[in-house]
Design an enzyme around this catalytic site. Structure first.
Site, PDB file in Angstrom:
ATOM      1  N   ASN A 156       0.868  -1.181   0.000  1.00  0.00           N
ATOM      2  CA  ASN A 156       0.000   0.000   0.000  1.00  0.00           C
ATOM      3  C   ASN A 156       0.902   1.227   0.000  1.00  0.00           C
ATOM      4  OD1 ASN A 156      -1.763   2.067   0.562  1.00  0.00           O
ATOM      5  ND2 ASN A 156      -2.302   1.348   2.626  1.00  0.00           N
TER       6      ASN A 156
ATOM      7  N   HIS B 228      -9.525   0.804   4.907  1.00  0.00           N
ATOM      8  CA  HIS B 228      -8.265   0.940   5.660  1.00  0.00           C
ATOM      9  C   HIS B 228      -8.537   1.771   6.915  1.00  0.00           C
ATOM     10  CE1 HIS B 228      -4.190   2.136   6.669  1.00  0.00           C
ATOM     11  NE2 HIS B 228      -3.773   1.125   5.949  1.00  0.00           N
TER      12      HIS B 228
ATOM     13  N   SER C  20       3.372  -2.789  10.276  1.00  0.00           N
ATOM     14  CA  SER C  20       4.831  -2.810  10.435  1.00  0.00           C
ATOM     15  C   SER C  20       5.449  -4.155  10.046  1.00  0.00           C
ATOM     16  CB  SER C  20       5.221  -2.416  11.864  1.00  0.00           C
ATOM     17  OG  SER C  20       4.776  -1.101  12.157  1.00  0.00           O
TER      18      SER C  20
ATOM     19  N   GLU D 215      -7.054   4.124   8.160  1.00  0.00           N
ATOM     20  CA  GLU D 215      -6.921   5.576   7.956  1.00  0.00           C
ATOM     21  C   GLU D 215      -8.207   6.144   7.365  1.00  0.00           C
ATOM     22  OE1 GLU D 215      -3.273   5.307   5.729  1.00  0.00           O
ATOM     23  OE2 GLU D 215      -2.238   4.665   7.540  1.00  0.00           O
TER      24      GLU D 215
ATOM     25  N   GLU E 183      -5.359  -5.633  10.416  1.00  0.00           N
ATOM     26  CA  GLU E 183      -4.320  -4.643  10.683  1.00  0.00           C
ATOM     27  C   GLU E 183      -4.618  -3.953  12.011  1.00  0.00           C
ATOM     28  OE1 GLU E 183      -2.365  -3.179   6.816  1.00  0.00           O
ATOM     29  OE2 GLU E 183      -4.205  -2.045   7.069  1.00  0.00           O
TER      30      GLU E 183
ATOM     31  N   LYS F 292       0.082   4.237  -0.184  1.00  0.00           N
ATOM     32  CA  LYS F 292      -0.596   5.378   0.468  1.00  0.00           C
ATOM     33  C   LYS F 292      -0.427   6.655  -0.371  1.00  0.00           C
ATOM     34  CE  LYS F 292      -0.017   3.247   4.952  1.00  0.00           C
ATOM     35  NZ  LYS F 292      -0.125   3.409   6.386  1.00  0.00           N
TER      36      LYS F 292
HETATM   37  C1  PEP Z   1      -0.834  -0.135   6.216  1.00  0.00           C
HETATM   38  O1  PEP Z   1      -1.004   1.064   6.215  1.00  0.00           O
HETATM   39  O2  PEP Z   1      -1.664  -0.876   5.646  1.00  0.00           O
HETATM   40  C2  PEP Z   1       0.336  -0.674   6.893  1.00  0.00           C
HETATM   41  C3  PEP Z   1       0.312  -1.923   7.235  1.00  0.00           C
HETATM   42  O3  PEP Z   1       1.364   0.195   7.133  1.00  0.00           O
HETATM   43  P1  PEP Z   1       2.793  -0.151   7.782  1.00  0.00           P
HETATM   44  O4  PEP Z   1       3.290  -1.401   7.100  1.00  0.00           O
HETATM   45  O5  PEP Z   1       3.645   1.034   7.474  1.00  0.00           O
HETATM   46  O6  PEP Z   1       2.574  -0.366   9.234  1.00  0.00           O
END
Ligand code: PEP
Length: 248
Positions: free
Chosen positions: A9, A95, A211, A97, A166, A11
């Site tokens: 992703n 997501h 992460s 966000e 997530e 973003k």
């Molecule tokens: C995400 O935004 O879907 C995500 C998993 O971000 P990160 O890997 O940076 O934690």
């Protein structure tokens, strides 16, 4: 046997030329992909066409959002058919966000998932608890509620949906759920999917996200109910993402 899905992703990062440079570097770093997995990248809308038009290896293209109508007076929005038209096969939906910053509800996410499926693409439906919800012992109830709400009315299409678990507290923070904790939640999600759609639950791919990095991906992918990864920050560096896609 579920084919694992490793998705990046991107973003709100990368201009068109930067995105093209990144996909080209990724094709160079990942010349072949093992047959037990799929790899997908999800650039911004502005870069989607350019990335999809690069010489195609086996890397699939996904979008980060969609609007659940075919056309009309929806200023600023993009329809499923527009995404299909430029070669998208996946769409990230709900997501955290978007849930937090744009107030997306489970019901709206379910509408988006239905529209994505109707257009012949695969929705990647994101769920996950906040730090506060985990600390107060409500993580599983919150996540399973999101699963049921975000898939409302889709019980007959369950096998064509991807879920991304997530935990919000793990996104972009460097904190990761332990492989054992992630497996526990993934198993609970699969049990909920069984309740919703019966045997089709065994075919649903459940990604872990939060992460994910080169040094934790192998252990996560070894868990029986973890069927891939949704990767944010680490997807922006070709070599790092290639290493994740080459998990053991
Ligand atoms: C995400 O935004 O879907 C995500 C998993 O971000 P990160 O890997 O940076 O934690």
């Amino acid at each position: 046997m579920r084919t694992k899905l490793i998705a990046g992703n991107w973003k709100m990062h990368k201009t068109v030329s930067e995105a093209v440079a990144l996909i080209d570097a990724l094709y160079a770093a990942l010349p072949t992909i093992a047959s037990d997995r799929e790899v997908v990248v999800c650039p911004t809308f502005t870069a989607l066409s350019a990335v999809a038009a690069r010489p195609r290896g086996a890397i699939g293209i996904g979008a980060q959002n969609v609007y659940p109508e075919s056309h009309g007076a929806y200023t600023g929005e993009i329809s499923p058919a527009m995404l299909v038209d430029i070669g998208c096969r996946y769409v990230i939906i709900g997501h955290s966000e978007r849930r937090a910053l744009f107030s997306e509800s489970d019901a709206f996410i379910a509408k988006k998932a239905a529209a994505v499926l109707a257009a012949g693409m695969t929705p990647i439906v994101c769920v996950g608890e906040t730090k506060q919800e985990r600390e107060s012992g409500r993580a599983e109830a919150v996540v399973l509620g999101q699963v049921a709400g975000s898939l409302a009315g889709l019980q007959d299409r369950l096998a064509d949906v991807v879920i991304a678990y997530e935990p919000v507290w793990a996104i972009g923070t460097g904190l990761t759920a332990t492989a054992a904790d992630a497996q526990t939640m993934h198993a609970a999600i699969r049990a909920e999917l069984r309740r919703i759609g019966g045997a089709a639950a065994e075919r649903v791919r459940i990604q872990y996200g939060g992460s994910v990095k080169a040094d934790n991906v192998d252990e996560l992918m070894a868990q029986p109910d973890i069927d891939g990864a949704l990767v944010g920050g680490a997807a922006l560096v070709a070599e790092g993402f290639a290493r994740i896609a080459n998990y053991r």
